[in-house]
Write a protein that holds these residues in place. Structure first.
Motif, PDB file in Angstrom:
ATOM      1  N   ASP A   8       0.859  -1.192   0.000  1.00 24.36           N
ATOM      2  CA  ASP A   8       0.000   0.000   0.000  1.00 24.36           C
ATOM      3  C   ASP A   8       0.881   1.223   0.000  1.00 24.36           C
ATOM      4  OD1 ASP A   8      -3.289   0.330   1.084  1.00 24.36           O
ATOM      5  OD2 ASP A   8      -2.002   2.075   0.678  1.00 24.36           O
ATOM      6  N   ASP A   9       0.461   2.269  -0.731  1.00 28.20           N
ATOM      7  CA  ASP A   9       1.314   3.467  -0.807  1.00 28.20           C
ATOM      8  C   ASP A   9       1.187   4.332   0.430  1.00 28.20           C
ATOM      9  OD1 ASP A   9      -1.338   3.923  -1.719  1.00 28.20           O
ATOM     10  OD2 ASP A   9      -0.713   5.873  -2.515  1.00 28.20           O
ATOM     11  N   GLN A  10       0.141   4.086   1.236  1.00 33.33           N
ATOM     12  CA  GLN A  10      -0.030   4.929   2.415  1.00 33.33           C
ATOM     13  C   GLN A  10       0.419   4.206   3.682  1.00 33.33           C
ATOM     14  OE1 GLN A  10      -3.980   6.025   1.233  1.00 33.33           O
ATOM     15  NE2 GLN A  10      -3.502   8.165   1.761  1.00 33.33           N
ATOM     16  N   VAL A  11       1.278   4.898   4.386  1.00 35.55           N
ATOM     17  CA  VAL A  11       1.914   4.279   5.553  1.00 35.55           C
ATOM     18  C   VAL A  11       0.884   3.894   6.625  1.00 35.55           C
ATOM     19  CG1 VAL A  11       2.480   6.462   6.688  1.00 35.55           C
ATOM     20  CG2 VAL A  11       3.857   4.421   7.164  1.00 35.55           C
ATOM     21  N   GLU A  12      -0.161   4.736   6.789  1.00 33.86           N
ATOM     22  CA  GLU A  12      -1.172   4.436   7.797  1.00 33.86           C
ATOM     23  C   GLU A  12      -1.840   3.095   7.519  1.00 33.86           C
ATOM     24  OE1 GLU A  12      -1.119   7.249   6.034  1.00 33.86           O
ATOM     25  OE2 GLU A  12      -1.870   8.975   7.151  1.00 33.86           O
ATOM     26  N   ILE A  79      -3.475 -13.904  -3.235  1.00 30.74           N
ATOM     27  CA  ILE A  79      -3.569 -12.438  -3.303  1.00 30.74           C
ATOM     28  C   ILE A  79      -4.937 -11.989  -2.802  1.00 30.74           C
ATOM     29  CG2 ILE A  79      -3.657 -10.446  -4.860  1.00 30.74           C
ATOM     30  CD1 ILE A  79      -1.508 -11.836  -6.547  1.00 30.74           C
ATOM     31  N   ILE A  80      -4.937 -11.001  -1.893  1.00 31.77           N
ATOM     32  CA  ILE A  80      -6.190 -10.382  -1.422  1.00 31.77           C
ATOM     33  C   ILE A  80      -6.070  -8.891  -1.688  1.00 31.77           C
ATOM     34  CG2 ILE A  80      -7.580  -9.822   0.612  1.00 31.77           C
ATOM     35  CD1 ILE A  80      -6.647 -12.546   1.774  1.00 31.77           C
ATOM     36  N   PHE A  81      -7.049  -8.373  -2.449  1.00 30.01           N
ATOM     37  CA  PHE A  81      -7.018  -6.941  -2.742  1.00 30.01           C
ATOM     38  C   PHE A  81      -7.649  -6.167  -1.602  1.00 30.01           C
ATOM     39  CE2 PHE A  81      -6.706  -8.323  -7.261  1.00 30.01           C
ATOM     40  CZ  PHE A  81      -5.550  -7.613  -7.572  1.00 30.01           C
ATOM     41  N   LEU A  82      -7.062  -4.994  -1.355  1.00 29.56           N
ATOM     42  CA  LEU A  82      -7.585  -4.094  -0.323  1.00 29.56           C
ATOM     43  C   LEU A  82      -7.530  -2.710  -0.937  1.00 29.56           C
ATOM     44  CD1 LEU A  82      -8.511  -3.580   2.595  1.00 29.56           C
ATOM     45  CD2 LEU A  82      -6.118  -3.459   3.248  1.00 29.56           C
ATOM     46  N   THR A  83      -8.658  -2.206  -1.412  1.00 30.38           N
ATOM     47  CA  THR A  83      -8.617  -1.024  -2.278  1.00 30.38           C
ATOM     48  C   THR A  83      -9.836  -0.136  -2.101  1.00 30.38           C
ATOM     49  OG1 THR A  83      -8.669  -0.345  -4.596  1.00 30.38           O
ATOM     50  CG2 THR A  83      -9.628  -2.473  -4.111  1.00 30.38           C
ATOM     51  N   ALA A  84      -9.667   1.115  -2.562  1.00 27.96           N
ATOM     52  CA  ALA A  84     -10.805   2.041  -2.532  1.00 27.96           C
ATOM     53  C   ALA A  84     -11.703   1.845  -3.745  1.00 27.96           C
ATOM     54  CB  ALA A  84     -10.280   3.479  -2.487  1.00 27.96           C
ATOM     55  N   LYS A  85     -11.189   1.075  -4.703  1.00 29.43           N
ATOM     56  CA  LYS A  85     -11.989   0.867  -5.933  1.00 29.43           C
ATOM     57  C   LYS A  85     -13.065  -0.173  -5.648  1.00 29.43           C
ATOM     58  CE  LYS A  85     -10.031   1.380 -10.022  1.00 29.43           C
ATOM     59  NZ  LYS A  85      -9.148   1.072 -11.176  1.00 29.43           N
TER      60      LYS A  85
ATOM     61  N   ARG B 500     -12.335   8.149   1.020  1.00 31.45           N
ATOM     62  CA  ARG B 500     -12.237   6.783   1.485  1.00 31.45           C
ATOM     63  C   ARG B 500     -10.960   6.532   2.273  1.00 31.45           C
ATOM     64  NH1 ARG B 500     -14.808   3.444  -3.087  1.00 31.45           N
ATOM     65  NH2 ARG B 500     -16.786   3.119  -2.046  1.00 31.45           N
ATOM     66  N   THR B 501      -9.850   7.156   1.806  1.00 27.62           N
ATOM     67  CA  THR B 501      -8.557   6.876   2.416  1.00 27.62           C
ATOM     68  C   THR B 501      -8.538   7.230   3.913  1.00 27.62           C
ATOM     69  OG1 THR B 501      -7.615   7.221   0.267  1.00 27.62           O
ATOM     70  CG2 THR B 501      -6.079   7.165   2.094  1.00 27.62           C
ATOM     71  N   PRO B 502      -8.902   8.477   4.287  1.00 22.94           N
ATOM     72  CA  PRO B 502      -8.904   8.765   5.726  1.00 22.94           C
ATOM     73  C   PRO B 502      -9.936   7.932   6.481  1.00 22.94           C
ATOM     74  CG  PRO B 502      -9.756  10.638   4.492  1.00 22.94           C
ATOM     75  CD  PRO B 502      -9.216   9.674   3.492  1.00 22.94           C
ATOM     76  N   LEU B 503     -11.043   7.676   5.820  1.00 24.68           N
ATOM     77  CA  LEU B 503     -12.102   6.911   6.468  1.00 24.68           C
ATOM     78  C   LEU B 503     -11.638   5.493   6.802  1.00 24.68           C
ATOM     79  CD1 LEU B 503     -14.962   7.808   7.140  1.00 24.68           C
ATOM     80  CD2 LEU B 503     -15.748   6.629   5.084  1.00 24.68           C
ATOM     81  N   THR B 504     -10.790   4.949   5.882  1.00 20.00           N
ATOM     82  CA  THR B 504     -10.252   3.604   6.100  1.00 20.00           C
ATOM     83  C   THR B 504      -9.437   3.551   7.395  1.00 20.00           C
ATOM     84  OG1 THR B 504     -10.104   3.356   3.716  1.00 20.00           O
ATOM     85  CG2 THR B 504      -8.921   1.745   5.042  1.00 20.00           C
ATOM     86  N   SER B 505      -8.565   4.543   7.550  1.00 19.16           N
ATOM     87  CA  SER B 505      -7.742   4.586   8.761  1.00 19.16           C
ATOM     88  C   SER B 505      -8.608   4.747   9.991  1.00 19.16           C
ATOM     89  CB  SER B 505      -6.758   5.753   8.694  1.00 19.16           C
ATOM     90  OG  SER B 505      -5.860   5.518   7.646  1.00 19.16           O
ATOM     91  N   ILE B 506      -9.563   5.651   9.895  1.00 13.68           N
ATOM     92  CA  ILE B 506     -10.409   5.937  11.054  1.00 13.68           C
ATOM     93  C   ILE B 506     -11.166   4.670  11.464  1.00 13.68           C
ATOM     94  CG2 ILE B 506     -12.438   7.239  11.858  1.00 13.68           C
ATOM     95  CD1 ILE B 506     -11.365   9.525   9.941  1.00 13.68           C
ATOM     96  N   LYS B 507     -11.777   4.048  10.469  1.00  9.96           N
ATOM     97  CA  LYS B 507     -12.587   2.865  10.766  1.00  9.96           C
ATOM     98  C   LYS B 507     -11.709   1.725  11.292  1.00  9.96           C
ATOM     99  CE  LYS B 507     -15.899  -0.365   8.886  1.00  9.96           C
ATOM    100  NZ  LYS B 507     -16.406  -1.038   7.711  1.00  9.96           N
ATOM    101  N   GLY B 508     -10.617   1.491  10.534  1.00  6.40           N
ATOM    102  CA  GLY B 508      -9.747   0.357  10.873  1.00  6.40           C
ATOM    103  C   GLY B 508      -9.141   0.481  12.255  1.00  6.40           C
ATOM    104  N   PHE B 509      -8.536   1.645  12.531  1.00  5.17           N
ATOM    105  CA  PHE B 509      -7.849   1.804  13.825  1.00  5.17           C
ATOM    106  C   PHE B 509      -8.840   1.808  14.976  1.00  5.17           C
ATOM    107  CE2 PHE B 509      -4.244   3.467  11.228  1.00  5.17           C
ATOM    108  CZ  PHE B 509      -3.304   2.545  11.669  1.00  5.17           C
TER     109      PHE B 509
END
Lengths: 122, 714
Positions: A8-12, A79-85, B500-509
């Protein structure tokens, strides 16, 4: 110990997935784009790869997965996808590539770990 | 012998009959001989002339005279001189009997068979061969012998007869009568008329086949019957009496019968009835010769009918003609009245004509007006008639298609739309004009920026009666609209991803925090910080969206202006940014002149933050970002400089468009595409200006100005 690669490109998100998986003993690797993912996969031959789709660089997650599934060396990796798409057409494409699972962000860590454990058992 | 001669003379008919009989026997014998003698004629050419020759040859052969054959063939050959090259009579042993050619040969001949050979010339030469096998000479001898024998027999027979006659004269007479009757009967057999012979009582002794044919009664059925079987009521009793009286007197009766056939059908007959008398003059029989005249009767009856019909018709027509003549007189009168009326109408017509001319002029004037309006429309306009032929093209349409209206009037749209696909679109919407069909099309240019998108809308022109008389096609330049549409669609998918990106972190954490009780304190704090940061990011995004929607709605920003120091603002923006982006180095250059600004501090900080964020996003880690501030010509000039990926000229041109992202394909770089639009709006709402300069792949410089507060003696 099973090997899992998180892409994933985002560290979080990478952190979130890693923490999610911490319930069991896994050997965890991380990559931030498609090229890096292929490089690590070829070297470490992970049992499972959690892959984002939209990432910077020449290869997005879908392309990277396709390459991995077509390579004799890495085709055994789950492989498991985890995506915003989250469109139906994206999910279908993911399944066609040969993914075992498809999670749309925002996802539930509990569901993800269940899927990972189930995939690794079989 | 004299007695015999006398007898023969007395019974002339009888002896002649015997003679004929013998002749018949001889003929039969001859035919038999002929059959036995196997006379073959091979005709390989189906020429009619040759058939004639064939018959002639028989005649010749019968006479036993080959010279006749020869001369006939020669005669025929002369007739066909042009085509005959050579003609030969050849005996079956190969002996040439005679020859028709340039040199003629005659030969002695006594043979049983001959061949006739001739060459027939019609471009190619044909050979046709006739083969005749002639009667054997011995056969002829036999034949003559038998004939002579038969003649002798006949004479012997006649002699015997004479003795018989002498013995019984009555028998002889009866026989003579029988011969006569037989002869008669043979002639009546063939008669085209019905012939009936009765005895004196009227009983039928003989009928001929024609009688059977007409009446349907056969010979067997008729004989012994009375002709009364045919009788109808048409002829009266008196008529029949008259008939009988006449014929019994030995005279001939003539008249018509209306009789009935065996099948019940009626028919008309013309009859001649007379007596048959013996030598002594006494009546022995009656003979009736009758002809069927039913057809003739019918025809004459019909003719009579037609004649009567014609008379009636002639009378009717005569009356009609008289009536018509009367009507014509009346019509003449009426015509004269009409001519008078017409003269009056002409004056009225002239007046009408004048009025019409005036109206026509008015119509022309308004047509010019309408033409003028149509031609000066801002949209392209093409008017076509119901045949899709161009009636009017305005200036804008001329420019769109690079055409000249004058050349197009009366021509089909095919003549200036070269693109097949586009032409097809036009045709479809022409066909669908009643529903106001519309479609987009692109006119491409070598320069991509000059390509335009047009929306064509086709609507029908209706006349008073609701009939479509033509089509109006308006062409509107929708390049900008379509571009904005495209950007909006892109924005929606981008913002969905961004949200979606910030929401993912919020929900997940938060899920992990809730479900995992075994987390270390340090991790807990880290996760909570993630959640906090991401919710802040979500908030910013939503703010951006709100800002944009405000700009969109034309409301702009409501400024809460306060006096501020420019340097402080820059420092403040940078310090908060340094915290976030630790991978870049930041440098600040501020002139010594203190810039006093009257601004909405939060908004200017937002603008600066956007610019810095762009600089960070589009330059590699480790690069330096320079922020500077200076006073120039009554303005405070702020600039942000980075040595990142830079932009093309095209990208610079679009940088302030809402929803525009320099590299939309790179969705991984966060952003809504709203930042620069917001910055520009903030700057402009403060009365300033903004400018972007860049070199692709090298650097980018964004500069904006804010007017300084006018110093009023302060």
């Amino acid at each position: 110990m099973k090997k899992i690669l998180i892409v994933d490109d985002q560290v979080e998100i990478r952190d979130l997935v890693e923490i999610t998986l911490r319930v069991s003993d896994y050997n965890i690797f991380k990559a931030s784009n498609g090229e890096e993912a292929i490089e690590i996969a070829e070297k470490e031959n992970p049992d499972l790869i959690i892959m984002d789709i939209m990432m910077p660089g020449k290869l997005d997650g879908m392309e990277a997965a396709r390459i991995l599934k077509n390579s004799d060396k890495t085709k055994e990796s789950i492989i498991i996808f985890l995506t915003a798409k989250g469109h139906k057409i994206d999910i279908k494409e993911g399944k066609d590539v040969g993914a075992a699972g498809y999670f749309v962000k925002p996802f539930s860590p509990l569901e993800l770990i269940n899927k990972v454990e189930e995939s690794l058992r079989t | 012998m004299t007695e015999f001669k006398k007898d023969v003379r007395r019974n002339y008919w009888f002896s002649l009959g015997v003679f004929i009989l013998i002749l018949i026997i001889i003929s039969i014998m001859f035919i038999n001989i002929k059959k036995k003698s196997r006379v073959d004629v091979f005709v390989r050419d189906m020429n009619a002339d040759l058939v004639f020759i064939k018959d002639s040859i028989f005649q010749g052969l019968q006479k036993g005279d080959y010279t006749i054959v020869d001369s006939l063939l020669r005669g025929w050959a002369k007739l066909h001189r042009e085509n005959i090259l050579e003609l030969k009579l050849i005996a079956s042993n190969g002996f040439i009997i005679s020859q028709y050619s340039n040199k003629e040969e005659s030969t002695e001949f006594i043979e049983n068979s001959i061949d006739i050979e001739y060459s027939y010339n019609k471009k190619a030469t044909l050979n046709v061969k006739y083969s005749l096998t002639l009667i054997n000479k011995e056969m002829i001898n036999d034949f003559i012998f038998v004939s002579v024998l038969l003649f002798l027999v006949s004479f012997v027979l006649i002699y015997i007869t004479r003795i018989l006659v002498k013995r019984s004269n009555i028998l002889f007479v009866l026989e003579k009568q029988a011969v006569e009757l037989r002869k008669l009967s043979s002639s009546v057999e063939q008669s085209p008329s019905s012939i009936v012979i009765t005895d004196l009582k009227g009983n039928i002794e003989f009928v001929n086949p024609k009688f059977s044919h007409v009446t349907g009664y056969s010979f067997e059925e008729s004989v012994g019957q009375n002709p009364r079987i045919l009788k109808t009521e048409k002829l009266s009793q008196d008529d029949y009496k008259n008939l009988w009286d006449t014929i019994l007197r030995g005279e001939i009766w003539r008249g018509e019968f209306y009789n009935k056939k065996k099948n019940g059908e009626f028919y008309w007959e013309d009859a001649t009835i007379g007596p048959i008398k013996d030598e002594s003059g006494s009546i022995t029989n009656f003979i009736a010769i009758k002809t069927d005249i039913t057809k003739e009767k019918k025809i004459s009856e019909e003719l009579e009918k037609y004649q009567k019909g014609l008379e009636i018709l002639v009378k009717e027509r005569t009356r009609e003609i008289e009536e018509t003549a009367f009507d014509m007189k009346e019509n003449q009168q009426a015509l004269m009245y009409l001519v008078e009326d017409a003269n009056e109408s002409r004056e009225e017509l002239e007046n009408l004509n004048k009025k019409m001319n005036r109206s026509l002029k008015k119509v022309e004037n308004s047509k010019d007006q309408i033409d003028g309006i149509l031609k000066s429309m801002a949209d392209g306009l093409i008017v076509t008639d119901f045949d899709e032929k161009v009636i009017l093209v305005n200036h804008i349409a001329e420019e769109i298609f690079s055409i000249n209206a004058k050349d197009l009037i009366g021509k089909s749209v095919d003549s200036f739309i070269n693109d097949k696909e586009l032409l097809e679109k036009f045709k479809i919407s022409f066909a669908d004009s009643e529903t106001g069909h519309n479609f987009d099309f692109k006119i491409t240019s070598n320069n991509v920026n000059l390509s335009r998108i047009y929306n064509a809308r086709v609507s029908a022109i209706w006349d008073k009666n609701g009939v479509v008389t033509g089509l109006i096609t308006t062409l509107r330049d929708v390049t900008t609209e379509r571009e904005i549409d495209r950007m909006k669609t892109e924005f929606i998918s981008t913002s969905a991803h961004e949200l979606r990106t910030p929401l993912t972190s919020i929900k997940g954490f938060s899920e992990i925090l809730i479900t995992r009780k075994d987390l270390k304190k340090k991790d807990r704090e880290k996760f909570m910080e993630y959640i906090y940061k991401q919710s802040e990011r979500l908030g910013n995004l939503i703010n951006d969206l709100l800002d944009v929607s405000k700009i969109e709605a034309g409301q702009g920003f409501i400024l809460k202006k306060k006096k501020c120091n420019a340097g402080e603002i820059l420092e403040s923006a940078l310090s908060s940014f340094k915290e976030i982006s630790k991978n870049h180095t930041f440098r600040i250059e501020i002139s010594d002149n203190p810039g006093e600004l009257y601004i909405d501090k939060d908004l200017i900080l937002q603008a600066l933050s956007n610019l810095l964020s762009n600089a960070v996003k589009y330059s590699p880690e480790g690069c330096e970002i320079l922020i500077s501030g200076d006073i120039s010509m009554g303005n405070y000039v702020i600039s942000v400089y980075d040595e990142g990926i830079g932009m093309t000229k095209d990208q610079i041109d679009n940088i302030f468009e809402k929803f525009y992202r320099a590299d939309a394909s790179n969705t991984a770089i966060e952003g809504t595409g709203l930042g620069m639009a917001i910055v520009k709006n903030i700057v402009e709402s403060h009365g300033g200006e903004i400018r972007v300069e860049s070199e692709f792949g090298k650097w980018t410089l964004v500069t904006f100005t804010i007017p300084l507060i006018e110093e009023k003696g302060n």
